[in-house]
Design a protein around this motif. Structure first.
Motif, PDB file in Angstrom:
ATOM      1  N   THR A 289       7.567   6.222  -3.420  1.00  0.00           N
ATOM      2  CA  THR A 289       6.952   6.455  -2.323  1.00  0.00           C
ATOM      3  C   THR A 289       7.848   6.623  -0.740  1.00  0.00           C
ATOM      4  O   THR A 289       9.008   6.461  -1.106  1.00  0.00           O
ATOM      5  CB  THR A 289       5.802   5.211  -1.837  1.00  0.00           C
ATOM      6  OG1 THR A 289       6.803   4.289  -1.540  1.00  0.00           O
ATOM      7  CG2 THR A 289       4.817   5.109  -2.996  1.00  0.00           C
ATOM      8  N   PRO A 306       3.066   8.152  -2.061  1.00  0.00           N
ATOM      9  CA  PRO A 306       3.827   8.690  -3.247  1.00  0.00           C
ATOM     10  C   PRO A 306       4.475   9.960  -2.488  1.00  0.00           C
ATOM     11  O   PRO A 306       3.770  11.214  -2.224  1.00  0.00           O
ATOM     12  CB  PRO A 306       2.750   9.037  -4.258  1.00  0.00           C
ATOM     13  CG  PRO A 306       1.733   7.956  -3.858  1.00  0.00           C
ATOM     14  CD  PRO A 306       1.511   7.749  -2.429  1.00  0.00           C
ATOM     15  N   SER A 310       5.053  12.588  -7.767  1.00  0.00           N
ATOM     16  CA  SER A 310       4.912  11.157  -8.129  1.00  0.00           C
ATOM     17  C   SER A 310       3.703  10.325  -7.976  1.00  0.00           C
ATOM     18  O   SER A 310       2.863  11.068  -7.101  1.00  0.00           O
ATOM     19  CB  SER A 310       5.878  10.370  -7.045  1.00  0.00           C
ATOM     20  OG  SER A 310       6.085   9.076  -7.547  1.00  0.00           O
ATOM     21  N   GLU A 311       3.240   9.873  -9.092  1.00  0.00           N
ATOM     22  CA  GLU A 311       1.797   8.966  -8.945  1.00  0.00           C
ATOM     23  C   GLU A 311       2.307   7.586  -9.004  1.00  0.00           C
ATOM     24  O   GLU A 311       3.227   7.031  -9.379  1.00  0.00           O
ATOM     25  CB  GLU A 311       1.171   9.461  -9.995  1.00  0.00           C
ATOM     26  CG  GLU A 311       0.854  10.813 -10.151  1.00  0.00           C
ATOM     27  CD  GLU A 311      -0.050  11.144 -11.477  1.00  0.00           C
ATOM     28  OE1 GLU A 311      -1.315  10.797 -11.682  1.00  0.00           O
ATOM     29  OE2 GLU A 311       0.426  11.750 -12.393  1.00  0.00           O
ATOM     30  N   VAL A 313       0.130   3.963  -9.045  1.00  0.00           N
ATOM     31  CA  VAL A 313      -1.216   3.100  -9.114  1.00  0.00           C
ATOM     32  C   VAL A 313      -1.178   1.686  -9.095  1.00  0.00           C
ATOM     33  O   VAL A 313       0.063   1.192  -9.286  1.00  0.00           O
ATOM     34  CB  VAL A 313      -2.030   3.594 -10.474  1.00  0.00           C
ATOM     35  CG1 VAL A 313      -2.333   5.306 -10.306  1.00  0.00           C
ATOM     36  CG2 VAL A 313      -1.338   3.321 -11.508  1.00  0.00           C
TER      37      VAL A 313
END
Length: 488
Positions: A289, A306, A310-311, A313
């Motif tokens: 991030t 993010p 890019s992810e 969770v």
């Protein structure tokens, strides 16, 4: 630039003359220097993996990396002669594959690697890669290894700076970088080599001091750098008149990461340097991030949203994705950037869930999609079933004028399972006695709820490396000796 270009090419040709092939591995134990940078750039254009080894490691630890990575060539410096000699003997690395800058018995002079090679670009080019090793806080460190790119090295170099675009930087735009920490760190090395790829001049610091950094920022009109919160603490510890005597008006993009930054500390840095301080949260394994100074002011303490491709969770222990406001384990992934822990499929599998990976951090998203960190799962203190996050307590203690550095962790308690222990390093001349303890405790009690107060305070010098990483286990483990339990 011309000298660096020629040295890089000579190294590439020297390594090829030794018989190295695409996918082979080289390792270094070097201070910040032109040779260290050139060896990395040579690997990148020659199809090799390179590991820049932490020069604080001792012989057996270096030997483990040399053996695990199947190192073909190792380059060291006379500063680290003794441990390097131990390492190559234990790893069984032949003398023809050992090189040293300076005089190290059993090593060939570095000049022999490049002697007789011309400085022109090699005809055969192939993209290489870093192969960094995890810090190994539990068990042996593991190499983070990705497949080598099927692309031209120069194209890979151009793409390496995509993250720079997120901070508003462009190639050849007048930026000047300062390398303030050792090049064996992932991000520090990436920032240095990418700056060079993008035409940003680089100043290498051999040993960081707060005033030394300010001197060089003023002298070289530095605009951008990669920093850690420990550097902020030490800069702010300088007398105000000393800080204000240096011209920092050239700064445009000072990026920090690697460890949580106390909110109060960052406010003080923004007041001093202005809105030039960016932050990101990421891991060697990939993904992360980013937050601008403007967004951070809106959401103090956040590590951002993010970045593109890019992810991120939040999962609970059963793998359920959690809604905003609920804390859980942070998982990430970055498209097209799959990694594995070299020779450790079990660890690779353990770090994964539903195609995402984790390094064990705990956090949550707010309703606007900004990520906040609580702590590392390994650092969380459980007092009578209540989760306590040391990071918040450390952030408060860092604001005390007599404290230079601090670590907070859990120690055994027969009633509650754990209790909160604070270990502090005080400023020079401050007595390590009960009067100082009482003063610190009074400060804490005025700043946070009772359940977060340390039950006891000890004094020690913090075991940190030059990039600010705290080896908390070195402080924590002695308190747990003879106890079963939660040493993680």
């Amino acid at each position: 630039y011309g000298e660096l270009y020629e040295l890089t090419n000579k190294i590439s040709k020297g390594l090829a003359a030794l018989g190295l092939e695409r996918g082979d591995h080289i390792a270094t134990t070097l201070p910040n220097s032109i040779e260290q940078v050139a060896l990395c750039l040579a690997a990148f254009q020659s199809g090799y993996y390179i590991t820049t080894v932490n020069w604080h490691l001792v012989g057996p630890e270096i030997a483990y990396i040399l053996g695990d990575a199947e190192t073909k060539v190792y380059v060291t410096h006379e500063r680290f002669a003794h441990e390097s000699q131990r390492a190559v003997e234990e790893a069984g690395l032949p003398e023809k594959a050992r090189f040293a800058i300076g005089d190290v018995a059993g090593f060939r002079p570095f000049d022999e690697l490049v002697r007789g090679q011309d400085g022109g670009r090699p005809k055969e080019l192939s993209a290489g890669s870093f192969m960094f090793y995890t810090s190994g806080t539990t068990g042996r460190p593991k190499g983070v290894r990705r497949a080598l790119p099927d692309a031209k090295p120069d194209d890979v170099s151009k793409m390496s700076g995509m993250l720079f675009l997120l901070f508003g930087m462009q190639p050849h735009d007048g930026h000047v970088h300062i390398t303030q920490a050792p090049l064996y760190h992932t991000a520090v090395n990436n920032w240095t080599t990418t700056s060079l790829h993008w035409g940003h001049p680089v100043t290498l610091m051999d040993r960081w001091t707060p005033e030394g950094a300010l001197e060089r920022i003023q002298k070289y009109r530095v605009t951008q750098s990669h920093m850690v919160p420990t550097m902020f603490h030490r800069l702010l510890a300088l007398p105000e008149e000393k800080r204000n005597s240096y011209d920092v008006s050239s700064l445009r993009c000072m990026i920090h990461a690697a460890a949580p930054c106390p909110v109060q500390t960052k406010w003080k840095m923004l007041e001093w340097w202005g809105d030039v301080i960016w932050e990101y949260y990421a891991a060697t394994e990939g993904g992360g991030t980013i937050v601008s100074p403007q967004d951070w002011r809106k959401y103090p303490g956040t590590v951002g949203k993010p970045w593109p491709n890019s992810e991120v969770v939040i999962f609970d222990d059963e793998g359920n994705e959690l809604p905003p406001g609920q804390s859980g384990t942070i998982y990430m992934r970055m498209g097209g950037n799959e990694f594995k822990y070299y020779k450790d499929e079990a660890k690779t599998k353990k770090a994964r869930m539903k195609g995402f990976f984790t390094v064990g951090d705990i956090g949550y998203f707010n309703d606007d999609g900004f990520l906040f960190l609580n702590d590392r799962a390994n650092d969380m203190i459980i007092v009578g079933g209540v989760n306590i996050y040391p990071q918040e307590i450390e952030g408060v203690l860092h604001q005390h004028p007599k404290i230079k550095d601090v670590a907070v962790f859990g120690v055994p308690n027969s009633d509650t399972g754990e209790e909160i222990k604070a270990v502090v390093e005080v400023e020079d001349g401050v007595p390590e006695n009960d009067a100082t303890r009482n003063e610190i405790m009074a400060f804490v009690k005025d700043q946070m709820a009772k359940q977060k107060w340390p039950r006891s305070i000890d004094f020690a010098v913090m075991p940190r490396d030059p990039n600010g990483k705290l080896y908390k286990r070195k402080l924590k483990d002695p308190y747990w000796e003879g106890h079963e339990g939660r040493i993680v």
